[in-house]
Design a protein around this motif. Sequence first.
Motif, mmCIF file in Angstrom:
data_model
loop_
_atom_site.group_PDB
_atom_site.id
_atom_site.type_symbol
_atom_site.label_atom_id
_atom_site.label_comp_id
_atom_site.label_asym_id
_atom_site.label_seq_id
_atom_site.Cartn_x
_atom_site.Cartn_y
_atom_site.Cartn_z
ATOM 1 N N TRP A 19 -19.412 36.375 -9.870
ATOM 2 C CA TRP A 19 -18.044 36.036 -9.487
ATOM 3 C C TRP A 19 -17.187 37.298 -9.502
ATOM 4 O O TRP A 19 -17.296 38.132 -10.401
ATOM 5 C CB TRP A 19 -17.460 35.001 -10.443
ATOM 6 N N VAL A 20 -16.339 37.423 -8.501
ATOM 7 C CA VAL A 20 -15.433 38.568 -8.397
ATOM 8 C C VAL A 20 -14.019 38.035 -8.215
ATOM 9 O O VAL A 20 -13.762 37.217 -7.325
ATOM 10 C CB VAL A 20 -15.809 39.474 -7.204
ATOM 11 N N LEU A 21 -13.108 38.486 -9.078
ATOM 12 C CA LEU A 21 -11.700 38.130 -8.970
ATOM 13 C C LEU A 21 -10.970 39.349 -8.418
ATOM 14 O O LEU A 21 -11.226 40.474 -8.846
ATOM 15 C CB LEU A 21 -11.138 37.767 -10.346
ATOM 16 N N PHE A 22 -10.105 39.135 -7.435
ATOM 17 C CA PHE A 22 -9.327 40.243 -6.893
ATOM 18 C C PHE A 22 -7.913 39.782 -6.587
ATOM 19 O O PHE A 22 -7.665 38.599 -6.368
ATOM 20 C CB PHE A 22 -9.994 40.854 -5.656
ATOM 21 N N THR A 34 -9.658 44.523 -9.040
ATOM 22 C CA THR A 34 -10.772 43.571 -9.106
ATOM 23 C C THR A 34 -11.336 43.484 -10.515
ATOM 24 O O THR A 34 -11.206 44.409 -11.310
ATOM 25 C CB THR A 34 -11.930 43.959 -8.155
ATOM 26 N N GLN A 35 -11.985 42.354 -10.779
ATOM 27 C CA GLN A 35 -12.687 42.134 -12.047
ATOM 28 C C GLN A 35 -13.968 41.374 -11.732
ATOM 29 O O GLN A 35 -13.921 40.319 -11.104
ATOM 30 C CB GLN A 35 -11.826 41.317 -13.010
ATOM 31 N N ASP A 36 -15.102 41.914 -12.136
ATOM 32 C CA ASP A 36 -16.390 41.243 -11.944
ATOM 33 C C ASP A 36 -16.716 40.376 -13.148
ATOM 34 O O ASP A 36 -16.398 40.726 -14.284
ATOM 35 C CB ASP A 36 -17.516 42.266 -11.772
ATOM 36 N N PHE A 37 -17.361 39.247 -12.881
ATOM 37 C CA PHE A 37 -17.858 38.347 -13.922
ATOM 38 C C PHE A 37 -19.348 38.168 -13.685
ATOM 39 O O PHE A 37 -19.735 37.539 -12.694
ATOM 40 C CB PHE A 37 -17.191 36.971 -13.849
ATOM 41 N N ARG A 43 -22.055 29.593 -12.724
ATOM 42 C CA ARG A 43 -20.842 28.821 -13.000
ATOM 43 C C ARG A 43 -19.622 29.729 -12.905
ATOM 44 O O ARG A 43 -19.672 30.885 -13.319
ATOM 45 C CB ARG A 43 -20.889 28.220 -14.397
ATOM 46 N N PRO A 44 -18.518 29.200 -12.381
ATOM 47 C CA PRO A 44 -17.317 30.040 -12.303
ATOM 48 C C PRO A 44 -16.751 30.325 -13.688
ATOM 49 O O PRO A 44 -16.918 29.525 -14.615
ATOM 50 C CB PRO A 44 -16.336 29.193 -11.479
#
Length: 102
Positions: A19-22, A34-37, A43-44
């Motif tokens: 999952w990548v949040l940007f 950005t933040q990688d998970f 799962r999110p």
Amino acid sequence: MTEPTTYRAQITLRPGVGWVLFVMVPGRVADWPTQDFLTIDGRPPTIADRSRALESLGYRLADPAAAWEWVETQDGAECAPQTGDAPVNLSAAVTVVATDAP
């Protein structure tokens, strides 16, 4: 008092990455925060994990009561009708402001 500038934050699952949040800010996509998970099961990240990630990037939800808006798409859906057999891609978005905004 002027309203704070709002931005869209999005989280999406990238195959082989997780999952990548940007946060979509003006300028080049390569410069977006950005933040990688990294996830094993796909799962999110939890809402709390996403909030902490936004905070680490210098953002927070514009409305603390806002819910992330989830969308599912299929690859090539813009060119062909969606079918029930193709895998779906999940993403979610929410409106954010800088943490130093009033």
